[in-house]
Design a protein around this motif. Structure first.
Motif, PDB file in Angstrom:
ATOM      1  N   VAL A  47      33.753  45.621  32.713  1.00 35.54           N
ATOM      2  CA  VAL A  47      34.113  44.306  33.243  1.00 35.54           C
ATOM      3  C   VAL A  47      33.433  44.099  34.589  1.00 35.54           C
ATOM      4  N   ALA A  48      32.781  42.962  34.755  1.00 36.57           N
ATOM      5  CA  ALA A  48      32.133  42.631  36.019  1.00 36.57           C
ATOM      6  C   ALA A  48      33.183  42.380  37.092  1.00 36.57           C
ATOM      7  N   SER A  49      32.883  42.802  38.310  1.00 35.38           N
ATOM      8  CA  SER A  49      33.852  42.631  39.392  1.00 35.38           C
ATOM      9  C   SER A  49      34.178  41.168  39.636  1.00 35.38           C
ATOM     10  N   PHE A  50      33.179  40.284  39.474  1.00 39.66           N
ATOM     11  CA  PHE A  50      33.401  38.867  39.781  1.00 39.66           C
ATOM     12  C   PHE A  50      34.224  38.146  38.730  1.00 39.66           C
ATOM     13  N   SER A  51      34.381  38.732  37.549  1.00 45.38           N
ATOM     14  CA  SER A  51      35.056  38.057  36.442  1.00 45.38           C
ATOM     15  C   SER A  51      36.521  37.810  36.791  1.00 45.38           C
ATOM     16  N   SER A  52      36.951  36.548  36.729  1.00 51.21           N
ATOM     17  CA  SER A  52      38.313  36.193  37.130  1.00 51.21           C
ATOM     18  C   SER A  52      39.348  36.865  36.237  1.00 51.21           C
ATOM     19  N   ARG A  53      40.513  37.105  36.820  1.00 50.65           N
ATOM     20  CA  ARG A  53      41.561  37.869  36.149  1.00 50.65           C
ATOM     21  C   ARG A  53      42.814  37.028  35.966  1.00 50.65           C
ATOM     22  N   GLY A  54      43.598  37.419  34.968  1.00 52.44           N
ATOM     23  CA  GLY A  54      44.901  36.837  34.789  1.00 52.44           C
ATOM     24  C   GLY A  54      45.901  37.521  35.693  1.00 52.44           C
ATOM     25  N   PRO A  55      47.199  37.291  35.527  1.00 52.12           N
ATOM     26  CA  PRO A  55      47.771  36.402  34.519  1.00 52.12           C
ATOM     27  C   PRO A  55      47.565  34.933  34.848  1.00 52.12           C
ATOM     28  N   SER A  56      47.761  34.111  33.837  1.00 56.44           N
ATOM     29  CA  SER A  56      47.615  32.666  33.979  1.00 56.44           C
ATOM     30  C   SER A  56      48.706  32.107  34.887  1.00 56.44           C
ATOM     31  N   LEU A  57      48.309  31.201  35.764  1.00 54.17           N
ATOM     32  CA  LEU A  57      49.283  30.492  36.589  1.00 54.17           C
ATOM     33  C   LEU A  57      49.849  29.286  35.853  1.00 54.17           C
TER      34      LEU A  57
END
Length: 729
Positions: A462-472
């Motif tokens: 996984v790329a460090s920049f890739s946004s993460r959950g959980p969903s707001l």
């Protein structure tokens, strides 16, 4: 055929302050833009029209001009925050390396059935396209399907690019220049379009690296281009108008490498337009965003959108930082000059003067710092593009740059087209290089360029920049949905990357990173699945991708993140896409458009807020609401205090006579009971329902902490896996 609703929510945009402007009141136009102009998008009822305001005999262009007259403010301070999704805040088709890691190389297995996306139309909302690039050749391409209603606003459309249009509604109001043609003057749109559906182009490379045959995921699919981004921003009004047009035009898949700030779904215009597309059977793939590795940073969270995170390839373009003490640290760079000396040069830390801006190699920060003829260690971050840091070193007379990660980005590095000899190394390597500099009076270093190396066993990671959950917006829906290639992606590019005007511009490529790059990979894969399974709904296609995704890297170990530790479920979603397996998933979780209404009511939205998304009047009192976890989604996201029970319905798309037995990998601290434990099918398209109960058991987990697991339905020839995220309350 577009279904006609009795009431529809058209988009009206009003410039709230337009009647109050007087030249004497304002010191400048800029002050007006910053302080006064606001744009309001109001959703109102309109009888007897089609999806997103289309009737069978309504002139689309006139509708755009009459109902979308103002668009967003030109003031960046007042815009809602829709932006392009590559990691440009820090930086910076599909070639043979991408198709190999995806198991989708030419002629591979089940994907022969898809005929490389033949007959499918992919709509790309982006910065336009460079149509004369060989990636968009139509040699051997059939004409568009008979259903196609779109048009072309430049002279070079063909059987590959079958439509191209511009939507610069806000720009037309602010600068009076009229509609611009959908030519790509940025590069982003050309890159994403060719990643989704570029043709085979031999002898592709970037500055002699990553050599091979470039090809998109669905090379025989048609492309419809919608230019909605002008500069860095992509106006809400532009996006809504383009989504409306794409539905009317007849696309099958929509690819949006565009993100918006998180918020309620009824205020998310990509979610609003995406719902209308989904109602018309159109699959919508979107970028997850580039604000990782931090949690709750996602864009495009609606469950009817595919939310795509970014992963690495097994290819590296290696540049080694060699120190005077003999230590070597692997890094990456696309620019690899043949004439850079291997002899050691003086090494200096850019922040040796104690100024944070100098450590970051910000513009002008190295004036007065002695870097001439030296290798300069710069730190990543500060909102300064990686390439711009190298430009500052070069301008100050530096010979080369070592760019070290900040702690958050860890081991996640990227290959860039730097302006001087450079390498991008990990945070751990950077700390060791700093320690070496401090350990000697005369530190030295050089960079050894090793070119392209394949077979990295830790990929995909996984790329460090890739946004993460959980969903707001909807914590009960697990996001992102899936990850796909988004780091160091080689794809078509409109301009020479080496600033050499003699370069053959028709065959230029560039390497970029971002969830903008992973999104069109999944868009192209969706086109392959749509070609193989033309009757599948968007939810069925999403389910097929998610339930067959990979959890292991090519070395057979768990997928890791930027820390080199196993990535959690809020980074990977269901896992890394596996196109061949997705083409034959065995079972799917399907969702019909009206199934989302009880879900939206269950979020506590008002009737009119649900109606904005559903594009029709809704009374939640007449639509029994359901909890988020009851939506027939291919994954589970559970807030666990008291026990929770949900049901799921699966549809057999595999073998007529088959049976599946459940395997449970329960999240730690949770007891998971599935009933029944076996599902039996006697025919295709038969449905079967199961219940799943989550109960907290004795553990050390505290309120607010997460744990994860999955269930997997297994038959003789298939497995169907659904990930589980549990947050303890």
């Amino acid at each position: 055929m577009m279904d006609i609703t009795h009431f529809l929510y058209l988009i009206l945009l009003f410039n709230f302050c337009s009647l109050t402007v007087q030249g004497s009141e304002l010191s400048s136009t800029t002050d007006f833009e910053k302080k006064k102009v606001q744009t309001y998008i109001v959703h109102v009822e309109q009888p007897e029209v089609g999806v997103l305001g289309q009737s069978d005999n309504l002139d689309l262009e006139n509708w755009h001009k009459s109902f979308l007259p103002f668009g967003e403010s030109a003031s960046h301070e007042n815009q809602k925050g829709v932006y392009l999704s590559p990691s440009s805040k820090d930086t910076a088709y599909t070639d043979n390396a991408h198709t190999q890691i995806l198991g989708a190389a030419a002629g591979n297995g089940n994907l022969k059935e898809s005929n490389f996306g033949k007959g499918v139309i992919i709509g790309v909302l982006d910065t336009g396209v460079f149509p004369s690039h060989p990636s968009f050749s139509d040699e051997g391409m059939p004409p568009p399907p008979a259903k196609w209603k779109g048009r072309c606003e430049f002279a070079t459309c063909n059987n590959k690019i079958i439509g191209a249009r511009s939507f610069n509604i806000d720009g037309n109001m602010t600068n009076g220049t009229g509609v611009q043609p959908p030519i790509d003057d940025d590069g982003h749109g050309t890159h994403t379009a060719s990643t989704a559906a570029g043709r085979f182009v031999n002898y592709a490379d970037v500055l002699g690296n990553a050599e091979g045959t470039a090809v998109g995921m669905a090379p025989l699919a048609h492309l419809a281009i919608y230019k909605v981004c002008f500069g860095e921003d992509c106006g809400d009004s532009n996006i809504l108008a383009a989504l409306d047009a794409a539905i009317e035009d007849g696309v099958d898949v929509l690819s949006l490498s565009i993100g918006d700030d998180p918020g309620p779904l009824f205020q998310d215009n990509i979610a609003i337009g995406g719902f209308a597309a989904m109602k018309n059977g159109i699959f919508v793939s979107c970028s997850a965003g580039n604000f990782g590795p931090f949690n709750t940073t996602l864009s495009n969270e609606a469950p009817w959108l595919l939310t795509v995170g970014a992963s690495t390839l097994d290819r590296k373009i290696v540049a080694i930082a060699k120190l005077g003490n003999g230590e070597e640290f692997d890094g990456e760079s696309v620019f690899q000059p043949n004439d850079f000396p291997s002899m050691l040069l003086p090494l200096v830390y850019a922040g040796m003067n104690g100024k944070p801006e100098s450590a970051l190699c910000a513009e002008g920060s190295l004036k007065g710092v002695d870097v001439k003829g030296k290798v300069v260690l710069c730190e990543r971050g500060g909102g300064i593009a990686r390439i711009a840091k190298g430009q500052e070193v070069k301008d100050a007379g530096g010979a080369a740059m070592i760019l070290m990660n900040d702690e958050a980005n860890g081991f996640s590095v990227e290959a860039d087209v730097h302006v001087l000899p450079a390498t991008h190394v990990s945070y751990a390597a950077g700390l060791k290089i700093k320690a070496y500099i401090n350990s000697t009076a005369a530190p030295k270093a050089t960079i050894l360029f090793r070119g392209t190396i394949l077979g990295e066993p830790s990929s995909p990671s996984v790329a460090s920049f890739s946004s993460r959950g959980p969903s707001l917006a909807s914590p009960g829906i697990l996001k992102p949905d899936i990850i796909g290639p988004g780091v160091n992606i080689l794809a078509a590019w409109p301009f020479p990357v080496d600033n050499n005007t003699n370069t053959n511009i028709k065959s230029t490529f560039n390497i970029m990173s971002g969830t903008s790059m992973s999104c069109p990979h999944l868009s192209g894969i969706a086109a392959l699945l749509k070609s193989s399974h033309p009757t599948w709904s968007p939810a069925a296609i999403k389910s097929a991708m998610m339930t067959t995704a990979d959890l292991l890297n090519i070395g057979g170990k768990q997928i890791v993140d930027e820390t080199l530790q196993p990535a959690d479920i809020f980074a990977t979603g269901a896992g890394h896409v596996n196109p061949s397996r997705a083409n034959n998933p065995g079972l799917i979780y399907d969702i019909q458009p009206d199934d989302y209404i009880p879900y939206l009511c269950g979020l506590g939205y008002k009737d009119e807020e649900v109606g904005i998304l559903a594009h029709k009047p809704v009374k939640c009192s007449e639509n029994p609401s359901i909890p988020e976890g009851e939506l027939n989604y291919p994954s589970f996201s559970v807030k666990l205090g008291p026990s929770q029970t949900y049901t799921r319905t699966m549809t057999n798309v595999g073998e007529a006579n088959s049976s599946y037995e459940v395997m449970v990998i329960a999240p730690k601290g949770v007891d998971v009971i599935v009933k029944p434990t076996k599902l039996y099918f006697s025919e295709l398209n038969q449905k079967a329902t199961y219940s799943i109960t989550f109960t907290r058991v004795e553990s050390d987990y505290r309120t607010g902490e997460f744990t994860q697991g999955y269930i997997k339905w297994v038959s003789a020839n298939y497995f169907v896996r659904s990930p589980i995220a549990v947050r303890f309350e």
